[in-house]
Structure formats: structure tokens, C-alpha cells
Design an enzyme around this catalytic site. Structure first.
Site, PDB file in Angstrom:
ATOM      1  N   GLU A   1       0.893  -1.165   0.000  1.00  0.00           N
ATOM      2  CA  GLU A   1       0.000   0.000   0.000  1.00  0.00           C
ATOM      3  C   GLU A   1       0.920   1.201   0.000  1.00  0.00           C
ATOM      4  O   GLU A   1       1.580   1.469   1.009  1.00  0.00           O
ATOM      5  CB  GLU A   1      -0.844   0.041   1.285  1.00  0.00           C
ATOM      6  CG  GLU A   1      -1.654  -1.183   1.572  1.00  0.00           C
ATOM      7  CD  GLU A   1      -2.699  -1.426   0.533  1.00  0.00           C
ATOM      8  OE1 GLU A   1      -3.197  -0.444  -0.048  1.00  0.00           O
ATOM      9  OE2 GLU A   1      -2.993  -2.592   0.274  1.00  0.00           O
TER      10      GLU A   1
ATOM     11  N   CYS B   1      -2.891   8.385   3.514  1.00  0.00           N
ATOM     12  CA  CYS B   1      -2.622   7.870   2.172  1.00  0.00           C
ATOM     13  C   CYS B   1      -3.816   8.051   1.257  1.00  0.00           C
ATOM     14  O   CYS B   1      -3.669   8.114   0.051  1.00  0.00           O
ATOM     15  CB  CYS B   1      -2.258   6.396   2.268  1.00  0.00           C
ATOM     16  SG  CYS B   1      -3.485   5.462   3.177  1.00  0.00           S
TER      17      CYS B   1
HETATM   18  P1  NAP Z   1       8.601   4.973   4.170  1.00  0.00           P
HETATM   19  O1  NAP Z   1       9.751   5.835   4.412  1.00  0.00           O
HETATM   20  O2  NAP Z   1       8.530   4.255   2.871  1.00  0.00           O
HETATM   21  O3  NAP Z   1       8.551   3.944   5.381  1.00  0.00           O
HETATM   22  C1  NAP Z   1       7.564   2.973   5.476  1.00  0.00           C
HETATM   23  C2  NAP Z   1       8.051   1.845   6.362  1.00  0.00           C
HETATM   24  O4  NAP Z   1       9.131   1.166   5.721  1.00  0.00           O
HETATM   25  C3  NAP Z   1       8.601   2.302   7.700  1.00  0.00           C
HETATM   26  O5  NAP Z   1       8.269   1.355   8.683  1.00  0.00           O
HETATM   27  C4  NAP Z   1      10.100   2.322   7.477  1.00  0.00           C
HETATM   28  O6  NAP Z   1      10.827   2.198   8.646  1.00  0.00           O
HETATM   29  C5  NAP Z   1      10.241   1.092   6.607  1.00  0.00           C
HETATM   30  N1  NAP Z   1      11.464   1.067   5.829  1.00  0.00           N
HETATM   31  C6  NAP Z   1      12.083   2.088   5.210  1.00  0.00           C
HETATM   32  N2  NAP Z   1      13.168   1.626   4.576  1.00  0.00           N
HETATM   33  C7  NAP Z   1      13.223   0.297   4.799  1.00  0.00           C
HETATM   34  C8  NAP Z   1      14.130  -0.734   4.426  1.00  0.00           C
HETATM   35  N3  NAP Z   1      15.177  -0.491   3.670  1.00  0.00           N
HETATM   36  N4  NAP Z   1      13.888  -1.992   4.860  1.00  0.00           N
HETATM   37  C9  NAP Z   1      12.822  -2.267   5.634  1.00  0.00           C
HETATM   38  N5  NAP Z   1      11.940  -1.333   6.017  1.00  0.00           N
HETATM   39  C10 NAP Z   1      12.132  -0.067   5.597  1.00  0.00           C
HETATM   40  O7  NAP Z   1       7.235   5.761   4.302  1.00  0.00           O
HETATM   41  P2  NAP Z   1       6.795   6.736   5.486  1.00  0.00           P
HETATM   42  O8  NAP Z   1       7.563   7.986   5.315  1.00  0.00           O
HETATM   43  O9  NAP Z   1       6.798   6.062   6.795  1.00  0.00           O
HETATM   44  O10 NAP Z   1       5.300   6.955   5.115  1.00  0.00           O
HETATM   45  C11 NAP Z   1       4.862   7.975   4.276  1.00  0.00           C
HETATM   46  C12 NAP Z   1       4.470   7.445   2.922  1.00  0.00           C
HETATM   47  O11 NAP Z   1       3.661   6.277   3.056  1.00  0.00           O
HETATM   48  C13 NAP Z   1       3.649   8.419   2.144  1.00  0.00           C
HETATM   49  O12 NAP Z   1       4.166   8.525   0.876  1.00  0.00           O
HETATM   50  C14 NAP Z   1       2.253   7.799   2.083  1.00  0.00           C
HETATM   51  O13 NAP Z   1       1.549   8.061   0.915  1.00  0.00           O
HETATM   52  C15 NAP Z   1       2.515   6.351   2.246  1.00  0.00           C
HETATM   53  N6  NAP Z   1       1.410   5.721   2.950  1.00  0.00           N
HETATM   54  C16 NAP Z   1       0.619   4.846   2.299  1.00  0.00           C
HETATM   55  C17 NAP Z   1      -0.435   4.247   2.970  1.00  0.00           C
HETATM   56  C18 NAP Z   1      -1.339   3.264   2.305  1.00  0.00           C
HETATM   57  O14 NAP Z   1      -2.151   2.636   2.983  1.00  0.00           O
HETATM   58  N7  NAP Z   1      -1.261   3.098   1.039  1.00  0.00           N
HETATM   59  C19 NAP Z   1      -0.649   4.554   4.303  1.00  0.00           C
HETATM   60  C20 NAP Z   1       0.177   5.455   4.929  1.00  0.00           C
HETATM   61  C21 NAP Z   1       1.210   6.023   4.240  1.00  0.00           C
HETATM   62  P3  NAP Z   1      11.618   3.474   9.281  1.00  0.00           P
HETATM   63  O15 NAP Z   1      10.571   4.435   9.685  1.00  0.00           O
HETATM   64  O16 NAP Z   1      12.354   2.896  10.414  1.00  0.00           O
HETATM   65  O17 NAP Z   1      12.480   3.988   8.185  1.00  0.00           O
END
Ligand code: NAP
Length: 684
Positions: free
Chosen positions: A255, A294
Site C-alpha cells: 500500500e 494515504c
Molecule cells: P517509508 O519511508 O517508505 O517507510 C515505510 C516503512 O518502511 C517504515 O516502517 C520504514 O521504517 C520502513 N522502511 C524504510 N526503509 C526500509 C528498508 N530499507 N527496509 C525495511 N523497512 C524499511 O514511508 P513513510 O515515510 O513512513 O510513510 C509515508 C508514505 O507512506 C507516504 O508517501 C504515504 O503516501 C505512504 N502511505 C501509504 C499508505 C497506504 O495505505 N497506502 C498509508 C500510509 C502512508 P523506518 O521508519 O524505520 O524507516
């Protein structure tokens, strides 16, 4: 202080100073997160060897009962979670979405699990498929629990809902979960997990928590595991091509970010209810969770002729939004989660401003209530306007994950659909439209590109949950840019954590494997009327074969008089009956099933307590006066409701005529007591 991870049955404090988590309004450090020293191979092994077997030993109903207890326990602790939630920048109403919404989702899965799944470990998918002329070789799809771990990687914006909405279906499916919250708000997830573990409601190994990075966990994934990811498209893209995911074909549900549209339909002019509802919804979507949702509306598509009216109404409504520390009185919108997120949003807004003008909100001059604007991650609601959206690019592709939306005028409905689809796949869209034919046209134009679409108008506005809320019974996810994944969706979400297998063999093999009797399997004469057998003693295949009854013209006359159903094909005096497609006067189908009940029912009290329905009823062949019918009733499926003292028993039922031809086929649904003589005081 380092947040602890919960792994292999114990709390583990990250060995070295980790990443700082800060209060979104004050900038104060809350804790650090580090998973240094965690043995990730052991974490997966613990899930597979301890949590998985413990969960799989339970039936769907027992797992549903676990979810219900857990949801009840968490409900008692909400105040503690609200207090922490303020620190993420959430207002009280934001917290209701995250915390109450997460717990509510768990309740829904508990209830769906006990109502829509059998009290068994195998889920039978669809009907048996006949694969041979003689009927000795058939096929049946079944779902069984996967024997690995469910790795849940969550985004920062819903630290509670994000965890519980994935956890509930995984546990119901019999899969243990390893939860990795986003670091920025991991302290709230950790608090909830701590209370879950303390409650001892879950079996050992069913839930583990990793605060900090996932280290080399991906290297140890295998074909029984599953990854469910929520976050940015960029992270998803890098994780889904990890060698382990590809080599072992590990299901990867994503997602990701998405630019979601809301369309004010061409007929929803100023002065209509739909116009006002649209303005309210755009403002709500921009400000709830400070736009860090999101599903939030990023593109407000409006008829060109009323664009100025829309802009005026939105500007006026946004002026009343008080931004500040969510703990301060009167604050309607809190800060973003962190300074990093603030910088990211401002950089994205700068990109958008190359194509669109800022028409509400100032980047430099805005008031912050109850907090220091510099220390907190505050951004005011920012509304942009693009006069030529068809030729623009960034407004369709760049997601500013904050209180930011762009108004885009369109020419006609077809143009609006095309503009919405320019974002290459989105999670959600909404249409504000009073004309159902026009709404249907827009919905069907949006559907290939959107996971969920809500149409709002005067008929449903009062009860509508609005544009943004993912709902437990409905799927959440979207194609293309939105990640191509699906979550929730009620039982669909549970089955995503299970493996479907097509089992082929003789009907008896299928009956034994699926735990549901299929036609062609052995039947058994239990030596007494099956209605006299308590639930526990009934066996699949136990069968009653009734005596015969002749259907007479008088029966048909009387049934027509009694029921009032005088459809031409049943009435002798009717000319058309003689020329009907049934080739003459025929008995009512409903008379046949009533007469069949007369043939198979045993009238005495218990153990059968009642009949609660009929499934899959088909009238296969007409029955004419003079035909003789009889019934076969076979115990087809059983599902115990232990807490109620009875179980559901489904009976495969077939009415045949004097030529042994099937005339009607259906499933009778009954409640059967576990006692030979049930307690008469007990209520259902
Ligand atoms: P993100 O930076 O992609 O992080 C998402 C998750 O992935 C976090 O738990 C992060 O952990 C983890 N992560 C990052 N790099 C990783 C790696 N190399 N290996 C394993 N895990 C890793 O996104 P975010 O900044 O938290 O969230 C914002 C984005 O999410 C926005 O763009 C939004 O649109 C999207 N979003 C989508 C939905 C949906 O349901 N579609 C819902 C909410 C948000 P760390 O925090 O420890 O880096």
C-alpha cells in the site's frame, strides 16, 4: 532511552543509541529506536516454530474469540494511548481514527471470523468442480494457513490502526506476525504491543515487534512467509525486488503513496447540497491527521464554470482552521509528524507551485496555537489552483504528504475521469453527484484506476463515512502507483494470509480433506432419524431417505389458496398454463420444499432446535399433478458454537421424482444442540 523490541518471547533493548523520536509539537526527544543485537533469523524461527503452531491449533472461531478479547482489553486502555498519540501530532479526533478505528477493525474481524468462517481450520472455497463423466473424480479448492511469518512493515501516520488492521486478518488466518512500525511514531505502537503482551491473550510467538531497522531479516524469508508493506512507493520498489522475495516468490502486499481525486460532478452547482458536502470534505481531508493520510484528497476536480465559487468557499472554510499543539484548546489541526516530514512536504509543495498557484495558506506567516512554530513540525493548510491541469505533470504525480490539495477545473465528466486517471492508480476517489446515472458513468470510468470509490449525495451523506476512511469489510488498496495491493476486505483479507490449494480426487477423499460432505461421497444410515442425533454424534454423510408422496391437483389448488400465489403456471383454469414452458400445469416450487419438509422433519423437541434458512435453492425440473416425490437429506457441514451449546448443521437436500430425476436441490440450515434433550429454558 531506547525503545525495546519484543522478540523470541522477551523484551530486548537496542544495544546502541538509536534514531531519536521527537514530540511533533515541541521537538522534545521521547525515546530512541534501535534493533541492534536482534537475531533476525531467530525472530522468524520463533514465529514459525512457536507462534504458528499455537495459532494453527485453534479453529477460526477460537482465533476470532482471541481477537475479541484483545480488542476489549485494548478498549479499556485507550486513555493511555490517546495521551501518547498527542505526541505524534494527532488531535483527539485524529486519535479516534487511529486508536478507536484500529480497535474497531479488530472487533469487525472477530465478528466476521465467527459469523462467516466455519469453526474449523480449513476454509472451503466455492463448490466442488465435477471433473469426470462418471462423477468419481472431482476437484475442490481449499485454503489452509501458511506456515511462515507475516512481516508487517507500517507507515508512521497510523501507528495503531496500521498495526491492528494487518494483525487481525493475519491472526485469524493462523499466521504469527512480526510488526515493524515506522520509527517516527514507534513509541505508540510499542505501548500498544506492550499491553497486548502483558494481557497474555495471544499465544506465545503470535506477535513480535521490531523497533528500529529490520537488519538482515529479509535474507531469511522463505516461501511460507508474507510481507505486507505500507509506506512510500520508493521503499516498496526497493523491498519488493529483494532477492529473497523474488527467489522464494514471497507474497508482497504493498500500500503505497497515491494521489487521490475528489470530483464535484457537473450537476453539483453552488446552492446544491452536494456542492456544500464537497467543500466540507475537501477541508476535512486536508486537515485530518494534517493531511498525512494515504487516502487524502490531493486533487479536487471541479467544473470549470464553478471553479471560482469552489475556490472562494474553500478559502473561507480553511481560514477557520486553528493550527497548533493538539493538546491546546481549540486546535483543529496538529503538526506533521517530524521536521523531516515538514521539509519533505515543503519541497514537494515547491514542485507543485511550478504548475499551480498557492491560493490559500502562507508558508511564512501563519499562527500556531500553544506551541513554538519553529520547534514543532507545523505547516498550515495549503491550497493550490492549476488552471490548465491537462498539460501539467507534477500535480498528478507529486504527493505532498501533508495538508495540501490542488483544485483542478475540468470541462466535462469525461475530462474529469481522464484527469483523475493521470495519477496512474490511486487508493480512493470520491464523487459528489446527485444524478445516479451520471455518477455511475463517472464511477465506471474511475474504477479501473481506483481501489475504492465513494459517491456522496443527499441520499447517503448523513451516514456516509466519507472519502478517506478504509473500512474493515471493504478492500483497501489500489492499482499501479498505489502499490497494486489489497488489504482488509473482510474475509478476503484473511484469505490473503492463507494458501489456496486445488485438491482433486474421489468425492470421499474430498469430503475427508475439506471437512464438508460432497455429492458422490458415501452416505450412511445412522440407524435413527438424524434429527434425533446431538451435534457431537452427527457424522458427515449421515442420511435420511424419506418415503414418497404423490403431488395432486388438489395440493396445488390448496397451496395457491393458502399462499395467494396464483401464478398462471399453477392454475388449472388458466389457458396459458397448458401452453407454458413447463408443458402444462405444475406444482409451486415452494409447495415442493414445504412438502419435502413434511417428509423429512421429525417433529419431536431437540436436538434440532430450529431451521434458520435455506441456501442454494434450485428448482431443476417441473413437478406435475400425479408425480411422486421423495427426499434425501444428508449431513453436509458442521460448525460448533460451543459457547451457545449448539452448532450449525447444513444438510444437503435433494428432492427426486418417481424417475429418480432431481426436481429440487438445496441446503437446509439448522441449529443442533449438543445435548440429546436440550435445556428448554435456553434461548437462542
Ligand atoms: P517509508 O519511508 O517508505 O517507510 C515505510 C516503512 O518502511 C517504515 O516502517 C520504514 O521504517 C520502513 N522502511 C524504510 N526503509 C526500509 C528498508 N530499507 N527496509 C525495511 N523497512 C524499511 O514511508 P513513510 O515515510 O513512513 O510513510 C509515508 C508514505 O507512506 C507516504 O508517501 C504515504 O503516501 C505512504 N502511505 C501509504 C499508505 C497506504 O495505505 N497506502 C498509508 C500510509 C502512508 P523506518 O521508519 O524505520 O524507516
Amino acid at each position: 532511552m531506547n525503545l525495546q523490541s519484543y522478540v523470541c518471547g522477551a523484551w530486548h533493548g537496542g544495544g546502541e543509541p538509536g534514531v531519536a523520536m521527537r514530540d511533533a509539537s515541541t521537538g522534545d526527544v521521547i525515546a530512541h529506536a534501535s534493533s541492534a543485537g536482534v537475531d533476525f533469523a531467530a525472530v522468524l524461527q520463533h514465529a514459525r516454530e512457536v507462534g504458528g503452531p499455537a495459532l494453527r491449533a485453534l479453529s477460526f472461531h477460537e482465533r476470532a474469540a482471541v481477537l475479541k478479547s484483545l480488542a476489549k482489553r485494548l478498549s479499556e486502555l485507550k486513555e493511555e494511548f490517546y495521551t501518547l498519540s498527542y505526541r505524534t501530532g494527532a488531535t483527539k479526533s485524529d486519535s479516534l481514527i487511529d486508536i478507536d478505528g484500529g480497535i474497531g477493525t479488530m472487533f469487525v474481524f472477530a465478528s466476521k471470523g465467527s459469523r462467516e468462517l466455519p469453526n474449523a481450520r480449513v476454509y472451503v472455497d466455492g463448490d466442488v468442480e465435477g471433473l469426470s463423466r462418471g462423477g468419481s473424480f472431482v476437484g475442490q479448492h481449499v485454503y489452509v494457513s501458511r506456515e511462515g511469518a507475516a512481516l508487517h512493515i507500517n507507515a508512521f501516520n497510523f501507528p495503531v490502526w496500521g498495526m491492528l488492521e494487518k494483525l487481525a486478518p493475519a491472526l485469524l488466518a493462523g499466521m504469527p506476525a512480526i510488526v515493524k512500525p515506522a520509527t517516527a511514531t514507534a513509541y505508540l505502537t510499542e505501548a500498544v504491543v506492550r499491553r497486548i503482551i502483558e494481557s497474555k491473550i495471544l499465544p506465545q510467538g503470535a506477535l513480535q515487534l521490531i523497533c528500529g531497522s529490520l537488519g538482515n531479516l529479509f535474507d531469511h524469508l522463505n516461501c511460507q512467509d508474507i510481507v505486507s508493506f505500507t509506506g512510500s512507493a520508493r521503499t516498496a520498489a526497493s523491498l519488493r525486488v529483494h532477492e529473497s522475495i523474488i527467489r522464494h516468490a514471497v507474497p508482497f502486499i504493498a500500500e503505497t503513496d497515491s494521489l487521490n481525486s475528489s470530483i464535484l460532478a457537473p450537476d453539483s452547482l453552488p446552492g446544491t447540497q452536494e456542492f456544500d458536502l464537497f467543500i466540507k470534505e475537501v477541508v476535512r481531508e486536508m486537515t485530518v491527521k494534517a493531511g498525512q493520510k494515504c487516502t487524502a484528497i490531493r486533487k479536487a476536480l471541479v467544473p470549470a464554470a464553478v471553479a471560482d465559487d469552489v475556490v472562494g468557499a474553500l478559502q473561507a472554510a480553511l481560514q477557520s482552521i486553528v493550527v497548533g499543539d493538539p493538546r491546546a484548546d481549540g486546535v483543529r489541526m496538529g503538526p506533521l509528524v517530524s521536521q523531516e516530514q515538514r521539509s519533505d512536504v515543503l519541497a514537494r509543495v515547491a514542485e507543485l507551485r511550478r504548475e499551480a498557484e498557492l491560493i490559500a495558506g502562507s508558508l511564512h506567516h501563519f499562527e500556531v496555537s500553544g506551541a513554538d512554530a519553529e520547534r514543532g513540525a507545523f505547516v498550515p493548510p495549503l491550497l493550490l489552483l492549476s488552471r490548465s491541469p491537462a498539460t501539467a505533470r507534477a500535480i498528478h504525480e507529486v504527493e505532498a504528504f501533508g495538508p495540501v490539495a490542488t483544485v483542478m477545473p475540468y470541462r466535462d465528466a469525461r475530462d474529469a475521469i481522464a484527469l483523475a486517471r493521470r495519477s496512474g492508480g490511486s487508493l480512493a476517489a470520491s464523487v459528489f453527484c446527485a444524478d445516479d446515472v451520471l455518477a455511475a458513468q463517472i464511477v465506471l470510468g474511475l474504477a479501473p484506476y481506483h481501489g475504492r470509490i465513494v459517491v456522496v449525495n443527499g441520499a447517503c451523506a448523513k451516514e456516509s463515512t466519507g472519502h478517506g476512511s478504509p473500512l474493515a469489510p471493504l478492500i483497501h488498496g489500489g492499482p499501479g502507483r498505489a502499490g497494486g495491493g489489497e488489504e482488509l476486505g473482510g474475509i478476503r483479507g484473511v484469505l490473503r494470509y492463507m494458501q489456496r490449494s486445488a485438491v482433486q480426487g474421489s468425492p470421499d477423499t474430498i469430503t475427508a480433506t475439506a471437512g464438508r460432505w460432497v455429492r458422490g461421497s458415501r452416505i450412511r444410515d445412522p440407524g435413527r432419524h438424524p434429527f434425533r442425533i446431538p451435534f457431537g454424534d452427527l457424522e458427515l454423510g449421515d442420511t435420511l431417505k424419506s418415503g414418497e408422496r404423490e403431488v395432486t391437483a388438489l395440493d396445488i389448488e390448496r397451496f395457491a389458496a393458502l399462499s395467494g400465489d396464483k401464478f398462471y403456471a399453477h392454475m388449472s383454469e388458466h389457458e396459458a398454463a397448458r401452453n407454458s414452458l413447463f408443458g402444462g400445469r405444475v406444482a409451486h416450487g415452494y409447495f415442493l420444499i414445504s412438502a419435502a419438509a413434511g417428509l423429512f422433519v421429525d417433529p419431536d423437541y431437540g436436538p434440532v432446535l430450529g431451521n434458520y434458512g435455506i441456501d442454494t435453492l434450485r428448482f431443476v425440473k417441473p413437478v406435475k399433478p400425479g408425480d411422486k416425490i421423495k427426499v434425501r437429506l444428508t449431513c453436509m457441514a458442521k460448525s460448533l458454537r460451543a459457547e451457545k451449546g449448539w452448532g450449525e448443521v447444513a444438510w444437503d437436500t435433494e428432492i427426486t421424482n418417481q424417475h429418480e430425476e432431481t426436481v429440487a436441490s438445496y441446503t437446509v440450515l439448522t441449529m443442533v444442540s449438543i445435548h440429546a434433550v436440550p435445556d428448554m429454558q435456553g434461548s437462542l
